[in-house]
Write a protein that holds these residues in place. Sequence first.
Motif, mmCIF file in Angstrom:
data_model
loop_
_atom_site.group_PDB
_atom_site.id
_atom_site.type_symbol
_atom_site.label_atom_id
_atom_site.label_comp_id
_atom_site.label_asym_id
_atom_site.label_seq_id
_atom_site.Cartn_x
_atom_site.Cartn_y
_atom_site.Cartn_z
ATOM 1 N N ALA A 165 0.845 -1.409 -0.024
ATOM 2 C CA ALA A 165 -0.047 -0.008 -0.106
ATOM 3 C C ALA A 165 0.837 1.283 0.080
ATOM 4 O O ALA A 165 0.503 2.200 -0.501
ATOM 5 C CB ALA A 165 -0.973 -0.031 1.282
ATOM 6 N N ARG A 168 3.330 0.929 -3.678
ATOM 7 C CA ARG A 168 2.573 0.799 -4.909
ATOM 8 C C ARG A 168 3.442 0.294 -6.004
ATOM 9 O O ARG A 168 3.894 0.891 -6.847
ATOM 10 C CB ARG A 168 1.837 1.928 -5.454
ATOM 11 N N GLU A 199 -4.685 -4.169 -7.326
ATOM 12 C CA GLU A 199 -4.693 -2.905 -7.936
ATOM 13 C C GLU A 199 -3.927 -1.936 -7.531
ATOM 14 O O GLU A 199 -4.060 -0.771 -7.125
ATOM 15 C CB GLU A 199 -6.080 -2.324 -7.509
ATOM 16 N N SER A 200 -2.622 -2.556 -6.996
ATOM 17 C CA SER A 200 -1.696 -1.480 -6.159
ATOM 18 C C SER A 200 -0.585 -1.223 -7.009
ATOM 19 O O SER A 200 0.443 -0.677 -6.404
ATOM 20 C CB SER A 200 -0.996 -2.702 -5.206
ATOM 21 N N THR A 203 -0.212 3.834 -11.574
ATOM 22 C CA THR A 203 -1.352 4.452 -12.383
ATOM 23 C C THR A 203 -1.149 4.421 -13.671
ATOM 24 O O THR A 203 0.049 4.699 -14.248
ATOM 25 C CB THR A 203 -1.498 5.938 -11.840
ATOM 26 N N PRO A 209 -5.557 2.242 -11.635
ATOM 27 C CA PRO A 209 -4.603 1.626 -10.980
ATOM 28 C C PRO A 209 -4.320 0.410 -11.917
ATOM 29 O O PRO A 209 -5.289 -0.240 -12.424
ATOM 30 C CB PRO A 209 -5.149 1.382 -9.579
ATOM 31 N N SER A 212 0.151 -5.048 -9.299
ATOM 32 C CA SER A 212 1.519 -5.042 -9.269
ATOM 33 C C SER A 212 1.836 -6.773 -9.733
ATOM 34 O O SER A 212 1.176 -7.385 -9.459
ATOM 35 C CB SER A 212 2.040 -4.953 -7.758
#
Length: 385
Positions: A165, A168, A199-200, A203, A209, A212
């Motif tokens: 988090a 990212r 979705e980490s 962008t 997003p 990863s």
Amino acid sequence: MTLPPTTEATGDRVRLPLRAGLEGLEPYGAPQLDVPVLLNVNENPYPPSDAVVADIADAVAKAAHGLNRYPDRDFAELRSELAEYLRAESGVSLRPEQIWAANGSNEVMLHLLQAFGGTGRTVLSFAPTYSMYPEYARDTLTGWVTGRREQDFTLDVDHVRAQIAEHRPAVILLASPNNPTGTALDLATIEAVCEAAAESGPTGPDGAPTASVVVVDEAYGEFRREGTPSALTVLDRYPHLAVSRTMSKAFGMAGLRLGYLAAARELIDYLRVVRLPYHLSAVTQAAALAALRHRAELMSQVASLRAERDALVDWLRGHGLRVAESDANFVLFGLFDDRHQVWNGLLERGVLIREVGPEGWLRVSVGTPQETAAFKAALEEVLGW
């Protein structure tokens, strides 16, 4: 002599335009010393049999007749055979287009970071882990960030989630079994990381997003203990998961330089974009295919190496040493107030192991019974047992 503007002459010397960040660095590499017992780089101690050597030599000779032509750029036959091997080894059925290969798992990792890393992006891992990972990041101009492993070298899922988090990352690198500790990840941990990474990532161009890419490096996967599953078993659920393997360790083909990876086809296609044309030579492809034809023979050594590892762990613990749980073909042991003195004492007795990992620890590869006996005898002398 006219020099480019980024170089300058000093007397008869020329200063080269070295990229910023590379100044004073030394090439990666474990010590290569001529001693009787080499247990420092996690090689399979058993050389290929005469039958395997003969088959490889014949395959290479046949390939040599066509060396005036470029090799199969996408090595379709090799990808098919690697998929079949993984089905037999892990019980996971994969299509050939889900397989990628390169010159060692090092180049596989480089392809991953060339495709998904780069300037302004980050790769996340958890220390202690494989010392080449930050070099892959450096070479692709990708930021390198590490979280921590626990005292037993496992991962705390809440800490992993927090690191994801915060940073990212474009790529998350997880070795399982981990090098240099030998620690394997359970499926629950891998699944939790994949869920947190959905979705980490950085962008995208549209402001949304991305995921990863989670890379589970199973270079030592074949040595895992009974009941320890491969990350391949959850591959179909996570299109942002990639699982890498190698023929260097369990296959005893370190000199072949053949690493490979399994992932969703879309992910593999992005690796095809960044690879150099014809990066796997015809000779490499032929030799790898020949080795795979003998996989039953080559893999039969794995069980004996597992047993040798487990017996070594018991022996070290029986002498009061701390030993990390290992699912690999090596053992991390300690703790020593002066590990270099122990390492050097073993070297003086003809046994080369690795001074690597957290302070106070040493790592020894699993060798033949004769090599293990030599290591034990030398360690007893060094520690005065």
